[in-house]
Enzyme design. Structure first.
Site, PDB file in Angstrom:
ATOM      1  CD  GLU A  28      32.760   4.338  31.726  1.00  0.00           C
ATOM      2  OE1 GLU A  28      33.621   3.954  30.930  1.00  0.00           O
ATOM      3  OE2 GLU A  28      31.529   4.209  31.533  1.00  0.00           O
TER       4      GLU A  28
ATOM      5  CG  HIS B 267      41.502  31.695  40.550  1.00  0.00           C
ATOM      6  ND1 HIS B 267      41.311  33.004  40.166  1.00  0.00           N
ATOM      7  CD2 HIS B 267      40.364  31.352  41.195  1.00  0.00           C
ATOM      8  CE1 HIS B 267      40.146  33.430  40.583  1.00  0.00           C
ATOM      9  NE2 HIS B 267      39.537  32.444  41.208  1.00  0.00           N
TER      10      HIS B 267
ATOM     11  CG  HIS C 272      38.406  29.201  44.654  1.00  0.00           C
ATOM     12  ND1 HIS C 272      38.597  30.249  45.523  1.00  0.00           N
ATOM     13  CD2 HIS C 272      38.068  29.760  43.468  1.00  0.00           C
ATOM     14  CE1 HIS C 272      38.354  31.389  44.895  1.00  0.00           C
ATOM     15  NE2 HIS C 272      38.027  31.115  43.638  1.00  0.00           N
TER      16      HIS C 272
ATOM     17  CB  CYS D  98      32.348  34.871  39.373  1.00  0.00           C
ATOM     18  SG  CYS D  98      33.348  34.407  40.793  1.00  0.00           S
TER      19      CYS D  98
ATOM     20  CG  HIS E 248      34.768  30.453  40.096  1.00  0.00           C
ATOM     21  ND1 HIS E 248      35.919  29.907  39.553  1.00  0.00           N
ATOM     22  CD2 HIS E 248      35.192  31.402  40.976  1.00  0.00           C
ATOM     23  CE1 HIS E 248      36.966  30.503  40.070  1.00  0.00           C
ATOM     24  NE2 HIS E 248      36.565  31.415  40.942  1.00  0.00           N
TER      25      HIS E 248
HETATM   26  C1  LIG Z   1      39.179  34.031  48.635  1.00  0.00           C
HETATM   27  S1  LIG Z   1      38.153  34.350  47.304  1.00  0.00           S
HETATM   28  C2  LIG Z   1      39.029  35.415  46.218  1.00  0.00           C
HETATM   29  C3  LIG Z   1      38.211  35.929  45.068  1.00  0.00           C
HETATM   30  C4  LIG Z   1      37.752  34.825  44.168  1.00  0.00           C
HETATM   31  O1  LIG Z   1      38.545  34.059  43.642  1.00  0.00           O
HETATM   32  C5  LIG Z   1      36.349  34.620  43.915  1.00  0.00           C
HETATM   33  O2  LIG Z   1      35.964  33.645  43.275  1.00  0.00           O
HETATM   34  C6  LIG Z   1      35.395  35.637  44.425  1.00  0.00           C
HETATM   35  O3  LIG Z   1      34.086  35.305  44.196  1.00  0.00           O
HETATM   36  P1  LIG Z   1      32.915  36.191  44.844  1.00  0.00           P
HETATM   37  O4  LIG Z   1      31.686  35.501  44.341  1.00  0.00           O
HETATM   38  O5  LIG Z   1      33.044  36.100  46.328  1.00  0.00           O
HETATM   39  O6  LIG Z   1      33.045  37.595  44.354  1.00  0.00           O
HETATM   40 ZN   LIG Z   2      37.643  32.617  42.192  1.00  0.00          ZN
END
Ligand SMILES: CSCCC(=O)C(=O)COP(=O)(O)O
Ligand SMILES: [Zn+2]
Length: 260
Positions: A164, A220, A140, A120, A138
């Site tokens: 709110e 994602h 998921h 990332c 970031h």
């Molecule tokens: C199952 S994680 C797939 C890769 C991804 O979406 C991600 O955010 C990877 O982050 P990282 O910090 O592990 O490189």
């Molecule tokens: Zn990711």
């Protein structure tokens, strides 16, 4: 994936190399008894985010910009298990967005052998350079992912009003907080095969939506930033709440915008 990168607990240590390559300056960047030091904070916050379901299965994380440096977790490791000595430090002042691996010699210490910076990294960099952010998260989160599916393939953004929790989100992620009667809009970009290939799409969406505090990635997750790690965390919590609320409202057939 090598075991050293799939589980930071098994990252190899090598004392002789350590003496050669790890200077006092390098040590100082990641070693502190201050719980608010970025290297300590990233570990603590990743544990918290794991319990929220935001960074399970190694994906997701947080990066913090502190002075002249950017602190990052390693890629592909169990984020809830990382320790300060696994944290990568990159210089912030540079002309181009770093690709994971390209800066590996900047602060090479043996606890990171077999590890590389988060995939990332260039996306976090978008937040640091395009929004002067101090931190970028970031996740998921399933709320973010389900929302992008419920909104449908043609949806370019998520819009919601009269909630709110909108008041906890800042204009552009770093400006004034929104008000109850403002409409929050978060752009959605399409996912790519590899994380770093999202970099351009994220930057384009940030330019097209200067008021957006986050970028959703269909199927994602989401990238959320703030002036500081505290503001980024607050916004991530408010936005995740609004994403969950959005999912439930769509499923209940309620309009997202307006107070009907
Ligand atoms: C199952 S994680 C797939 C890769 C991804 O979406 C991600 O955010 C990877 O982050 P990282 O910090 O592990 O490189
Ligand atoms: Zn990711």
């Amino acid at each position: 994936m090598a075991s050293s990168s799939s589980n930071v607990a098994s990252a190899p240590a090598s004392e002789p190399v350590r003496a050669q390559l790890q200077g006092a300056e390098a040590d100082a960047l990641i070693t502190s008894t201050d719980p608010e030091h970025p290297a300590n904070l990233i570990c603590e916050l990743c544990r918290d985010f794991y319990t929220l379901g935001w960074v399970t299965g190694t994906g997701g994380g947080i990066s913090i910009r502190h002075g002249k440096h950017v602190y990052l977790a390693p890629s592909g490791v169990q984020k809830e298990r990382i320790k300060p000595e696994h944290i990568f430090v990159l210089p912030f002042a540079q002309s181009s967005v770093p690709k994971p691996g390209s800066q590996r010699d900047f602060l090479r210490i043996p606890t990171r052998v077999g590890l590389k910076e988060s995939a990332c990294t260039p996306l976090f960099w978008n937040a640091f350079t395009l929004r002067s952010a101090g931190a970028c998260i970031h996740t998921h989160s399933q709320h973010a992912v389900l929302l992008t599916l419920l909104l449908g393939k043609s949806a370019k953004s998520f819009r919601i009003s009269h909630q709110e929790m909108i008041k906890g989100v800042r204009l552009g992620g770093s400006g004034k907080t929104l008000r109850f009667f403002d409409t929050l809009e978060v752009p959605i970009i399409e996912n790519t095969a590899d994380e770093e290939d999202l970099t351009e799409g994220m930057a384009k969406a940030m330019e097209e939506y200067p008021n957006a505090a986050a970028i959703l990635v269909r199927r994602h997750g989401v990238y959320i930033w703030g002036n500081t790690w505290e503001q980024a965390k607050i916004q991530a919590e408010c936005l995740d709440y609004l994403f969950e609320m959005g999912c439930k409202m769509i499923q209940a057939g309620l309009p997202l915008v307006g107070d009907d």
